[in-house]
Design a protein around this motif. Sequence first.
Motif, PDB file in Angstrom:
ATOM      1  N   UNK A 259       0.833  -1.203   0.000  1.00  0.00           N
ATOM      2  CA  UNK A 259       0.000   0.000   0.000  1.00  0.00           C
ATOM      3  C   UNK A 259       0.871   1.257   0.000  1.00  0.00           C
ATOM      4  N   UNK A 260       1.906   1.242   0.807  1.00  0.00           N
ATOM      5  CA  UNK A 260       2.812   2.393   0.880  1.00  0.00           C
ATOM      6  C   UNK A 260       3.471   2.648  -0.475  1.00  0.00           C
ATOM      7  N   UNK A 261       3.893   1.584  -1.154  1.00  0.00           N
ATOM      8  CA  UNK A 261       4.516   1.734  -2.475  1.00  0.00           C
ATOM      9  C   UNK A 261       3.525   2.294  -3.496  1.00  0.00           C
ATOM     10  N   UNK A 262       2.268   1.859  -3.418  1.00  0.00           N
ATOM     11  CA  UNK A 262       1.250   2.401  -4.316  1.00  0.00           C
ATOM     12  C   UNK A 262       1.061   3.901  -4.090  1.00  0.00           C
ATOM     13  N   UNK A 263       1.015   4.297  -2.828  1.00  0.00           N
ATOM     14  CA  UNK A 263       0.845   5.713  -2.493  1.00  0.00           C
ATOM     15  C   UNK A 263       2.035   6.527  -2.993  1.00  0.00           C
ATOM     16  N   UNK A 264       3.237   6.021  -2.773  1.00  0.00           N
ATOM     17  CA  UNK A 264       4.444   6.731  -3.220  1.00  0.00           C
ATOM     18  C   UNK A 264       4.470   6.870  -4.733  1.00  0.00           C
ATOM     19  N   UNK A 265       4.075   5.841  -5.443  1.00  0.00           N
ATOM     20  CA  UNK A 265       4.042   5.898  -6.902  1.00  0.00           C
ATOM     21  C   UNK A 265       3.037   6.945  -7.378  1.00  0.00           C
ATOM     22  N   UNK A 266       1.885   6.991  -6.743  1.00  0.00           N
ATOM     23  CA  UNK A 266       0.846   7.947  -7.109  1.00  0.00           C
ATOM     24  C   UNK A 266       1.307   9.389  -6.891  1.00  0.00           C
ATOM     25  N   UNK A 267       1.991   9.627  -5.770  1.00  0.00           N
ATOM     26  CA  UNK A 267       2.388  10.988  -5.403  1.00  0.00           C
ATOM     27  C   UNK A 267       3.741  11.426  -5.960  1.00  0.00           C
ATOM     28  N   UNK A 268       4.519  10.503  -6.507  1.00  0.00           N
ATOM     29  CA  UNK A 268       5.905  10.806  -6.885  1.00  0.00           C
ATOM     30  C   UNK A 268       6.065  11.989  -7.848  1.00  0.00           C
ATOM     31  N   UNK A 269       5.149  12.230  -8.818  1.00  0.00           N
ATOM     32  CA  UNK A 269       5.360  13.389  -9.692  1.00  0.00           C
ATOM     33  C   UNK A 269       5.439  14.709  -8.933  1.00  0.00           C
ATOM     34  N   UNK A 270       4.791  14.783  -7.780  1.00  0.00           N
ATOM     35  CA  UNK A 270       4.830  16.018  -6.995  1.00  0.00           C
ATOM     36  C   UNK A 270       5.898  15.944  -5.918  1.00  0.00           C
ATOM     37  N   UNK A 271       6.008  14.816  -5.228  1.00  0.00           N
ATOM     38  CA  UNK A 271       7.028  14.701  -4.184  1.00  0.00           C
ATOM     39  C   UNK A 271       8.430  14.922  -4.746  1.00  0.00           C
ATOM     40  N   UNK A 272       8.665  14.498  -5.980  1.00  0.00           N
ATOM     41  CA  UNK A 272       9.993  14.653  -6.581  1.00  0.00           C
ATOM     42  C   UNK A 272      10.346  16.106  -6.883  1.00  0.00           C
ATOM     43  N   UNK A 273       9.398  17.009  -6.772  1.00  0.00           N
ATOM     44  CA  UNK A 273       9.667  18.436  -6.958  1.00  0.00           C
ATOM     45  C   UNK A 273      10.286  19.070  -5.706  1.00  0.00           C
ATOM     46  N   UNK A 274      10.161  18.388  -4.569  1.00  0.00           N
ATOM     47  CA  UNK A 274      10.624  18.937  -3.304  1.00  0.00           C
ATOM     48  C   UNK A 274      12.095  18.616  -3.063  1.00  0.00           C
ATOM     49  N   UNK A 275      12.779  19.448  -2.267  1.00  0.00           N
ATOM     50  CA  UNK A 275      14.153  19.099  -1.870  1.00  0.00           C
ATOM     51  C   UNK A 275      14.159  17.765  -1.136  1.00  0.00           C
ATOM     52  N   UNK A 276      15.234  17.039  -1.251  1.00  0.00           N
ATOM     53  CA  UNK A 276      15.307  15.682  -0.695  1.00  0.00           C
ATOM     54  C   UNK A 276      14.987  15.650   0.792  1.00  0.00           C
ATOM     55  N   UNK A 277      15.492  16.612   1.549  1.00  0.00           N
ATOM     56  CA  UNK A 277      15.260  16.620   2.992  1.00  0.00           C
ATOM     57  C   UNK A 277      13.769  16.763   3.315  1.00  0.00           C
ATOM     58  N   UNK A 278      13.087  17.673   2.629  1.00  0.00           N
ATOM     59  CA  UNK A 278      11.650  17.857   2.859  1.00  0.00           C
ATOM     60  C   UNK A 278      10.866  16.632   2.412  1.00  0.00           C
ATOM     61  N   UNK A 279      11.250  16.072   1.280  1.00  0.00           N
ATOM     62  CA  UNK A 279      10.571  14.880   0.771  1.00  0.00           C
ATOM     63  C   UNK A 279      10.696  13.732   1.772  1.00  0.00           C
ATOM     64  N   UNK A 280      11.896  13.486   2.282  1.00  0.00           N
ATOM     65  CA  UNK A 280      12.110  12.398   3.225  1.00  0.00           C
ATOM     66  C   UNK A 280      11.334  12.624   4.525  1.00  0.00           C
ATOM     67  N   UNK A 281      11.269  13.888   4.960  1.00  0.00           N
ATOM     68  CA  UNK A 281      10.518  14.197   6.178  1.00  0.00           C
ATOM     69  C   UNK A 281       9.034  13.864   6.000  1.00  0.00           C
ATOM     70  N   UNK A 282       8.480  14.198   4.856  1.00  0.00           N
ATOM     71  CA  UNK A 282       7.087  13.865   4.570  1.00  0.00           C
ATOM     72  C   UNK A 282       6.871  12.353   4.523  1.00  0.00           C
ATOM     73  N   UNK A 283       7.768  11.660   3.847  1.00  0.00           N
ATOM     74  CA  UNK A 283       7.610  10.214   3.691  1.00  0.00           C
ATOM     75  C   UNK A 283       7.688   9.491   5.039  1.00  0.00           C
ATOM     76  N   UNK A 284       8.477  10.006   5.963  1.00  0.00           N
ATOM     77  CA  UNK A 284       8.567   9.402   7.292  1.00  0.00           C
ATOM     78  C   UNK A 284       7.232   9.469   8.034  1.00  0.00           C
ATOM     79  N   UNK A 285       6.411  10.454   7.681  1.00  0.00           N
ATOM     80  CA  UNK A 285       5.143  10.654   8.389  1.00  0.00           C
ATOM     81  C   UNK A 285       3.985   9.897   7.759  1.00  0.00           C
ATOM     82  N   UNK A 286       4.215   9.232   6.623  1.00  0.00           N
ATOM     83  CA  UNK A 286       3.133   8.479   5.978  1.00  0.00           C
ATOM     84  C   UNK A 286       2.856   7.178   6.726  1.00  0.00           C
TER      85      UNK A 286
END
Length: 196
Positions: free
Chosen positions: A169-196
């Motif tokens: 489920x987590x991988x499906x969510x990441x795949x769905x959101x990746x076009x937008x998450x990949x726009x963020x700096x790596x540190x911010x992106x990782x911080x968000x992903x830790x909270x999922x």
Amino acid sequence: MNRYYIAGIDEIPQHVTLEDNDRLKLTLVCPPGYSGEINFGIDLLRPGVELDLAGVYFCSRGERQTFNISVRHMVGGATSRQLFKGIVGKGGSAVFNGLIYVAHGAEKTKAFQENHSIILDEGSFAETHPQLEIYADDVECSHGATVGSLNEDERFYMQSRGIPEAEARRLQILSFLSPILNRLPEEERNHLLERL
């Protein structure tokens, strides 16, 4: 110019103008734990300006998030693209109100808008209201919206390959959101992903 704003942390401007060949890539983030409304409008005032606007949202535990987005093409020859995606679960709710306005005489406008939401359970809610208001001829404008759930066949396939259901489920969510998450700096992106 690249910018991003995180609701609840950054002060998000309510109105922006683009002129003099500006190119703006802007990302709005509603992180888990945020509940509120984002009102954002942008006026394109010169031919040749370009807007690349994206947003991502995570609603759960009864949180309510609302986007009110207005992109106004006041002259011809400008381009705008919008892509908003979100995940809604555990009784959360999300509403997207998006307007593309093309003024009289704004020929050769190109304006595109998409909003897609995934609902994780029956107690959650997502609503989308894309709108086009066009007063010019010879334009390319479109909008699209979907509200759906995670694909069970994809998840079954991953589980049949030994991936536990929660991770699938987590991988499906990441795949769905990746076009937008990949726009963020790596540190911010990782911080968000830790909270999922």
